[in-house]
Scaffold this active site. Structure first.
Site, PDB file in Angstrom:
ATOM      1  N   LYS A   1       0.830  -1.213   0.000  1.00 36.20           N
ATOM      2  CA  LYS A   1       0.000   0.000   0.000  1.00 36.20           C
ATOM      3  C   LYS A   1       0.864   1.262   0.000  1.00 36.20           C
ATOM      4  CE  LYS A   1      -2.228  -1.093   3.856  1.00 36.20           C
ATOM      5  NZ  LYS A   1      -1.607  -2.363   4.257  1.00 36.20           N
TER       6      LYS A   1
ATOM      7  N   ARG B   1     -10.019  -0.235   8.907  1.00 38.75           N
ATOM      8  CA  ARG B   1      -9.534  -1.587   9.193  1.00 38.75           C
ATOM      9  C   ARG B   1     -10.609  -2.449   9.837  1.00 38.75           C
ATOM     10  NH1 ARG B   1      -3.726  -0.042   9.453  1.00 38.75           N
ATOM     11  NH2 ARG B   1      -2.443  -1.883   9.712  1.00 38.75           N
TER      12      ARG B   1
ATOM     13  N   ARG C   1      11.878  -5.909   5.765  1.00 37.83           N
ATOM     14  CA  ARG C   1      11.489  -4.544   5.433  1.00 37.83           C
ATOM     15  C   ARG C   1      12.149  -3.528   6.360  1.00 37.83           C
ATOM     16  NH1 ARG C   1       5.203  -2.548   5.328  1.00 37.83           N
ATOM     17  NH2 ARG C   1       5.307  -2.569   7.585  1.00 37.83           N
TER      18      ARG C   1
ATOM     19  N   ARG D   1      10.852  -1.703  11.841  1.00 39.67           N
ATOM     20  CA  ARG D   1       9.748  -1.426  12.753  1.00 39.67           C
ATOM     21  C   ARG D   1       9.652  -2.528  13.802  1.00 39.67           C
ATOM     22  NH1 ARG D   1       4.584   0.015   9.064  1.00 39.67           N
ATOM     23  NH2 ARG D   1       3.603  -1.184  10.742  1.00 39.67           N
TER      24      ARG D   1
ATOM     25  N   ARG E   1      -0.373  -9.634  13.217  1.00 42.49           N
ATOM     26  CA  ARG E   1      -0.979  -8.563  12.399  1.00 42.49           C
ATOM     27  C   ARG E   1      -1.718  -9.153  11.199  1.00 42.49           C
ATOM     28  NH1 ARG E   1       3.998  -5.388  10.995  1.00 42.49           N
ATOM     29  NH2 ARG E   1       2.649  -3.934   9.895  1.00 42.49           N
TER      30      ARG E   1
END
Ligand code: AMP
Length: 221
Positions: free
Chosen positions: A13, A88, A127, A160, A171
């Site tokens: 996204k 969400r 990431r 993160r 998640r």
């Protein structure tokens, strides 16, 4: 153009919102980035959301709806917006519909980037994020030993805390349980564009462009 970029964590996204900002000259509103900025600034809101984020859980709906209500009133969002990470839950989607109806606006499309669980886990575990411009990059564990700086602003990249394997799994589960029902919600409104998010960045970008152009043509008829 009022858009939602929709998909599980790691679906792409943030990457795709960069090109949509430049194409349509509208802001991307990424709720995760807003919350992380509040945390960095040490605000009461940042303190409040910290635990939820670190556990990979959703921040309560009323907190998120309030953030979006205020953000959509900002001058830069008057000609359109790209929502990334909101809504969400069905309750958030309903609140957004009500907000937009009151403003006499409506969603143009919900772009769903569909990616398998295995690919999401691979992407998230390697990431790295820029704390300044929020760009994301991917590095193998070997490359990560010698992390480069962000090519855009030279900030130090970081991983993160919620991109660690245990939290990533949670998640994704949270996405499947609470957020995936929005696929039906927006299909029923004929807003959903279901896109294969496992194609290359360029192919996904081209597919989004094609579909938004097709919607515009139909709308103009
Ligand atoms: P993201 O950067 O979009 O992956 O969001 C990071 C974290 O922020 C999520 O795991 C949630 O804890 C929280 N968050 C962001 N957006 C929302 C939302 N719309 N509703 C609830 N929690 C959210």
């Amino acid at each position: 153009m009022n858009l939602i970029l929709f998909g599980a964590p790691g679906a792409g996204k943030g990457t795709q919102s960069g090109f949509l900002i430049n194409t349509y000259h509208i802001p991307a509103i990424a709720t995760g980035d807003i919350l992380r900025a509040q945390r960095r600034a040490g605000t009461p809101l940042g303190e409040k959301v910290k635990g939820y984020m670190d556990r990979g859980e959703l921040v309560p709906d009323e907190v998120m709806i309030d953030i979006i209500r205020q953000r959509l009133q900002q001058p830069d969002a008057q000609n359109g917006f790209i929502l990334d990470g909101f809504p969400r839950t069905v309750a958030q989607a309903q609140a957004l519909d009500e907000m937009l109806a009151r403003l006499g606006r409506q969603l143009d499309a919900v772009i769903y980037l569909r990616v398998s669980r295995q690919v999401l886990i691979e992407r998230l575990s390697n990431r790295y994020t820029c704390p300044t411009c929020n760009s994301v990059y991917h590095f193998t564990p070997e490359q990560a030993h010698n992390l480069p700086r962000c090519p855009k602003d030279s900030s130090e990249l970081y991983q993160r805390t919620d991109d660690t394997s245990e939290i990533v799994a949670r998640r994704i589960d949270v996405f499947l349980k609470h957020t995936a029902p929005l696929i039906d919600y927006y299909s029923a409104q004929a807003k959903l564009e279901n896109i294969d998010g496992q194609m290359s960045v360029e192919e996904v970008r081209a597919d989004i462009t094609r579909r938004l152009a097709a919607r515009k043509r139909v709308g103009a008829r």
